[in-house]
Design a protein around this motif. Sequence first.
Motif, short mmCIF file in Angstrom:
data_model
loop_
_atom_site.label_atom_id
_atom_site.label_comp_id
_atom_site.label_asym_id
_atom_site.label_seq_id
_atom_site.Cartn_x
_atom_site.Cartn_y
_atom_site.Cartn_z
N SER A 122 34.12 15.89 84.51
CA SER A 122 34.63 14.89 83.58
C SER A 122 34.90 13.55 84.29
O SER A 122 34.00 13.01 84.90
N ARG A 123 36.14 13.03 84.26
CA ARG A 123 36.37 11.73 84.95
C ARG A 123 36.05 11.87 86.43
O ARG A 123 35.68 10.91 87.09
N ILE A 144 37.14 3.91 75.88
CA ILE A 144 37.45 4.24 77.27
C ILE A 144 38.19 3.10 77.98
O ILE A 144 39.13 3.34 78.73
N PHE A 165 41.87 4.03 79.20
CA PHE A 165 41.92 4.16 80.66
C PHE A 165 41.58 2.84 81.35
O PHE A 165 40.60 2.76 82.10
N TRP A 221 31.96 14.72 72.68
CA TRP A 221 32.68 13.54 73.19
C TRP A 221 31.94 12.96 74.41
O TRP A 221 31.89 11.76 74.62
N LYS A 247 32.33 11.40 86.82
CA LYS A 247 32.01 9.97 86.94
C LYS A 247 32.22 9.56 88.40
O LYS A 247 31.42 8.84 89.01
N PHE A 282 42.17 18.10 89.67
CA PHE A 282 43.05 17.39 88.75
C PHE A 282 44.53 17.62 89.01
O PHE A 282 45.33 16.71 88.94
C1 GTR Z 1 38.88 12.12 78.38
C2 GTR Z 1 38.05 10.89 78.64
C3 GTR Z 1 36.72 11.30 79.17
C4 GTR Z 1 36.85 12.29 80.29
C5 GTR Z 1 37.95 13.29 80.07
C6 GTR Z 1 38.38 14.11 81.30
O1 GTR Z 1 40.07 11.86 77.78
O2 GTR Z 1 37.94 10.20 77.44
O3 GTR Z 1 35.97 10.18 79.54
O4 GTR Z 1 37.01 11.62 81.48
O5 GTR Z 1 39.10 12.72 79.61
O6 GTR Z 1 38.39 13.59 82.42
O7 GTR Z 1 38.74 15.26 81.11
#
Ligand code: GTR
Length: 405
Positions: free
Chosen positions: A245-246, A288, A292, A336, A249, A125
């Motif tokens: 997380s993202r 979402i 995003f 979440w 995906k 990140f």
């Molecule tokens: C959040 C988003 C999630 C996830 C997360 C992340 O804000 O809603 O889908 O991707 O970020 O990447 O930490």
Amino acid sequence: MRSREEMLQAVNYDESKVPQYVIPSPLQKADGSTVRDAAEWVNFQRPRILELFRREVYGASLPRPDSCSFQLLSCKSDAYMGLATRKEIRLRFEMADGKTHSAEMLLYLPNQATAPVPVFLGLCFKGNHVTSSEKDVRITGQNYPGNQDLGEDKRGLQAERWQFPEVLKRGYAAATLCYHDFFPDHVDGWQRSALSLFYAQPDSPEVRAKHTAIGVWAWGLSRALDCLEAEPGIDARRVAVHGHSRLGKTALWAGAQDPRFRLVISNDSGCCGAALSKRYFGENLEVIVNVFPHWFVTSFAQYARREAELPFDQNFLISLQAPRAVCIASASEDLWADPRGEFLSGAYAGEVYRLFGADSYSPTQMPAPGGRLSGLVSYHLRAGKHDQTGEDWQHYLELADRFLK
Ligand code: GTR
């Protein structure tokens, strides 16, 4: 359209309010008949499902650039007090018309190795320097304009999430690049993204209709794998791709498109990652696509608050990994991301794995916090919050010992 507050208020965290839903089967063909065997899956159904995700969700797959070169920027043979050799490599992409784009890889190779080793590859990140406790890693991720988060003072901040010393001791290499290098994670990140290699106007409605940040990040993972293939110390037939997380995906979408990834790991990937959308639990499509929009093709917004009409669900994305190993990781307090929805998509991918003589776990087997199910489709529920920790890595390493060694 609802305001952001109204959307967030509508988020459901109550299991008793999960709507009645029907999970579509990835084996059902457009004519209503069912895929019968692995050959029909591989040659007929799988390409159709991939195309469905390209068109409806993550965007078109991108080709390799006209040329790629890998430039060694640094090499340190005594990284982590002699445990590893550290390399920093610039991946430079060039098109015939002269357009260029680049990204920087941080790579650790275990010094104890006597033969090429398997590798864990994941995007990070905040920059490569944030993943390592070594104080002289090059600062990357600066392609994200105005991000104050990426400086000197953030060195090693997320080293816990990467567990490099442990991974290296277990005989694996580890590689990362910052996702901003490929597409700065911002609604307006298009112009500075790798799409500029392929389009004169990456920030146009036409490109937004066809491509996505998640698609470009996944492309970046495949280009990183090209680089690892050129690395003599790596056995590029044994690569795990992982993401949190993202980026979880993204790892799933990378694994779906690029079968060179042999173990695909989704950590807390949630909505549009491993979690089933039709459960409407935790983050949902309305939230979402509004927060995003650059993660998805423009038309995906049509399913906001209409999850029931989706002709697929995320069990299809897990199915696209078959028959390779896939690991879905959740955290018990990460509602979440809908841990149960993440768990269930793995269970419902089982019917595709069964075509290959493998299987998944059953929908009734959801473990308690701390529990794991280990197989070709595996799942664990770590007790705690949205994060990636040493406990998650213990399961990944166990799976890699089994499926990559
Ligand atoms: C959040 C988003 C999630 C996830 C997360 C992340 O804000 O809603 O889908 O991707 O970020 O990447 O930490």
